[in-house]
Design a protein around this motif. Structure first.
Motif, PDB file in Angstrom:
ATOM      1  N   UNK A 109      27.511   0.154  17.609  1.00  0.00           N
ATOM      2  CA  UNK A 109      28.718   0.102  18.477  1.00  0.00           C
ATOM      3  C   UNK A 109      29.929  -0.112  17.397  1.00  0.00           C
ATOM      4  N   UNK A 110      29.526  -0.921  16.204  1.00  0.00           N
ATOM      5  CA  UNK A 110      30.572  -0.847  15.094  1.00  0.00           C
ATOM      6  C   UNK A 110      31.009   0.679  14.520  1.00  0.00           C
ATOM      7  N   UNK A 111      29.992   1.398  14.702  1.00  0.00           N
ATOM      8  CA  UNK A 111      30.205   2.748  14.125  1.00  0.00           C
ATOM      9  C   UNK A 111      31.162   3.421  14.884  1.00  0.00           C
ATOM     10  N   UNK A 112      30.589   3.633  16.286  1.00  0.00           N
ATOM     11  CA  UNK A 112      31.385   3.898  17.403  1.00  0.00           C
ATOM     12  C   UNK A 112      32.773   3.576  17.527  1.00  0.00           C
ATOM     13  N   UNK A 113      33.001   2.088  17.372  1.00  0.00           N
ATOM     14  CA  UNK A 113      34.475   1.630  17.380  1.00  0.00           C
ATOM     15  C   UNK A 113      35.435   2.035  16.404  1.00  0.00           C
ATOM     16  N   UNK A 114      34.594   2.227  15.059  1.00  0.00           N
ATOM     17  CA  UNK A 114      35.494   2.876  14.113  1.00  0.00           C
ATOM     18  C   UNK A 114      35.881   4.279  14.045  1.00  0.00           C
ATOM     19  N   UNK A 122      23.398  -0.918  26.861  1.00  0.00           N
ATOM     20  CA  UNK A 122      22.230  -1.306  26.175  1.00  0.00           C
ATOM     21  C   UNK A 122      21.890  -2.734  25.621  1.00  0.00           C
ATOM     22  N   UNK A 123      23.045  -3.091  24.985  1.00  0.00           N
ATOM     23  CA  UNK A 123      23.246  -4.337  24.540  1.00  0.00           C
ATOM     24  C   UNK A 123      23.023  -5.313  25.550  1.00  0.00           C
ATOM     25  N   UNK A 124      23.617  -5.378  26.575  1.00  0.00           N
ATOM     26  CA  UNK A 124      23.388  -6.294  27.566  1.00  0.00           C
ATOM     27  C   UNK A 124      22.009  -6.432  27.908  1.00  0.00           C
ATOM     28  N   UNK A 180      29.646   6.836  25.053  1.00  0.00           N
ATOM     29  CA  UNK A 180      28.752   6.169  24.191  1.00  0.00           C
ATOM     30  C   UNK A 180      28.930   4.898  23.890  1.00  0.00           C
ATOM     31  N   UNK A 181      30.099   4.417  24.011  1.00  0.00           N
ATOM     32  CA  UNK A 181      30.479   2.977  23.835  1.00  0.00           C
ATOM     33  C   UNK A 181      29.940   2.290  24.922  1.00  0.00           C
ATOM     34  N   UNK A 182      30.235   2.889  26.136  1.00  0.00           N
ATOM     35  CA  UNK A 182      29.844   2.167  27.313  1.00  0.00           C
ATOM     36  C   UNK A 182      28.310   2.008  27.454  1.00  0.00           C
ATOM     37  N   UNK A 219      20.512  -5.644  16.769  1.00  0.00           N
ATOM     38  CA  UNK A 219      21.108  -5.510  15.531  1.00  0.00           C
ATOM     39  C   UNK A 219      21.675  -3.904  15.361  1.00  0.00           C
ATOM     40  N   UNK A 220      20.577  -3.038  15.773  1.00  0.00           N
ATOM     41  CA  UNK A 220      20.780  -1.508  15.542  1.00  0.00           C
ATOM     42  C   UNK A 220      22.010  -1.427  16.779  1.00  0.00           C
ATOM     43  N   UNK A 221      21.780  -1.787  17.833  1.00  0.00           N
ATOM     44  CA  UNK A 221      22.826  -1.471  19.027  1.00  0.00           C
ATOM     45  C   UNK A 221      24.427  -1.966  18.371  1.00  0.00           C
ATOM     46  N   UNK A 222      24.364  -3.097  17.958  1.00  0.00           N
ATOM     47  CA  UNK A 222      25.691  -3.888  17.383  1.00  0.00           C
ATOM     48  C   UNK A 222      26.098  -2.867  16.158  1.00  0.00           C
ATOM     49  N   UNK A 223      25.208  -2.270  15.345  1.00  0.00           N
ATOM     50  CA  UNK A 223      25.738  -1.389  14.220  1.00  0.00           C
ATOM     51  C   UNK A 223      26.348  -0.216  14.819  1.00  0.00           C
TER      52      UNK A 223
END
Ligand code: ZN
Length: 386
Positions: free
Chosen positions: A235-240, A48-50, A41-43, A229-233
């Motif tokens: 990402x933060x969730x998945x990282x956490x 998606x972010x790129x 998912x993180x990948x 912004x949504x993807x970044x959020x």
């Protein structure tokens, strides 16, 4: 037999008493139940972010180009409007001059008409006096007694009138020539104005076109920005989530091993002990075991040799096996999809007791594993390293 009925009752009572706490909750999304899912998912999010960043920067550069075009067009339009407005002034001035010439010509033409009529009356007078008695002229031309002189005087008048008339007519001709010159100039100016107006209309339509394109690009820009912004959020969730998972897998045995085997390998999704109630998200409850997640159906092994004292359904625990290790220790395996042993059976360490599932109060497949000492739940991480 060291497994007495009192102990069994205690286990069952505790299980019922703690059944609510034993609701095993996996706080991961259904599409990311394992560590590798989270990594995937993180990948995906990274890609998606790129992509979104690329699209955003493309749209930004496009909209900058369009903006520059708008500025250029605006400058051209202003320049032409300036030219056109000075030409309109010139045209108005010419029209005023032409109108004034028209007035002068009109006045002169009136004068000419009057002068003609004067000459006509002079001629009539002369004609009349040629017919009547010459002496009568004396009465008319008081300054003279000589009729010939009187006629001469009249001829002088006539000649003067004629000169005047000719001079007026010359003036009219000059004024008309001037008027024609001005009218030509005015026509030229009007043509230039018309051509400028055509250019203006074309520039204006180009401007309008680019302006709506610019608005579209701005809309797209804000769309990609909010996507980003949504993807970044996310990402933060998945990282956490990954952090949390990594932290929980670092739980290690701190006390001496008493010969317990890992019943199933996997990721610890909930450790033993007090935790925020996973159902309400607030308030604390006591988690009597440790949750380990792996693929649905993964075999679960007996942690130690012992006797199966429970193999069946238990409220909250779902399909559950309890093994008495006959030295005060007991182990519990819950939420299984299938049980592989029978109550009363003796089982050796490492034998399959059942398979991972999500029966009972579980929101996803995992093993709820407990180690109890005299019926009291204790932290399995002290005995088993997952
Ligand atoms: Zn649990």
């Amino acid at each position: 037999m060291s497994w007495n009925s009192k102990w069994v009752r205690k286990v069952i009572c505790l299980c019922l008493a703690l059944s609510v706490s034993a609701i095993c909750f996996i706080p991961l999304r259904s599409d990311a139940t394992t560590y590798s899912d989270l990594q995937k998912k993180s990948q995906q999010l990274k890609q998606q972010k790129e992509q979104a960043q690329q699209q955003l920067s493309q749209v930004k550069s496009q909209s900058q180009d369009v903006f520059q075009t708008l500025v250029d067009l605006q400058n051209q339009i202003e320049k032409i409007e300036e030219q056109s407005s000075s030409l309109v002034e010139r045209r108005d001035l010419l029209e005023d001059q032409i109108a004034s010439l028209d007035n002068q010509i009109k006045t002169l033409e009136q004068t000419i008409t009057e002068e003609r009529s004067n000459m006509e009356s002079t001629l009539v007078t002369m004609y009349k006096w040629e017919k009547v008695a010459p002496s009568a002229l004396v009465l008319v031309v008081t300054s003279s007694v000589n009729p010939e002189l009187a006629t001469y005087a009249l001829q002088k008048v006539l000649s003067g009138q004629n000169d005047k008339l000719e001079s007026y007519e010359d003036n009219v001709k000059q004024l008309q020539a001037k008027r024609e010159e001005l009218a030509n100039a005015k026509d030229e100016v009007a043509q230039t104005i018309a051509s400028l107006n055509t250019q203006l209309a074309s520039l204006q339509s180009k401007y309008d076109e680019r302006e709506s394109l610019y608005a579209e690009l701005k809309k797209e820009q804000s769309k990609y920005s909010s996507q980003l912004a949504m993807i970044t959020q996310q990402q933060a969730e998945v990282s956490a989530e990954i952090e949390r998972m990594l932290a929980s897998t670092k739980v290690t045995s701190t006390s001496k091993s008493t010969g317990f085997l890992k019943p199933m390998s996997g990721v610890i999704t909930s450790p033993f002990g007090w935790r925020i109630n996973p159902l309400t998200g607030s308030g604390k409850d006591f988690h009597t075991g440790i949750d380990v997640a792996n693929q649905y159906g993964t075999p679960i092994k007996a942690s130690r040799t012992g006797k199966v004292i429970w193999a069946g359904w238990k409220t909250g625990y779902g399909l559950c096996v309890i093994i008495d290790h006959q030295d005060g220790y007991g182990t519990v395996y819950a939420h299984m999809s299938r049980i592989a042993v029978k109550s009363g059976q003796t089982i050796s360490a490492g034998s399959v007791v059942g398979y991972e599932g999500s029966t009972g109060w579980a929101t996803g497949p995992h093993l709820h594993f407990e180690i109890r000492i005299q019926g009291e739940p204790t932290n399995p991480a002290k005995f088993v390293q997952f």
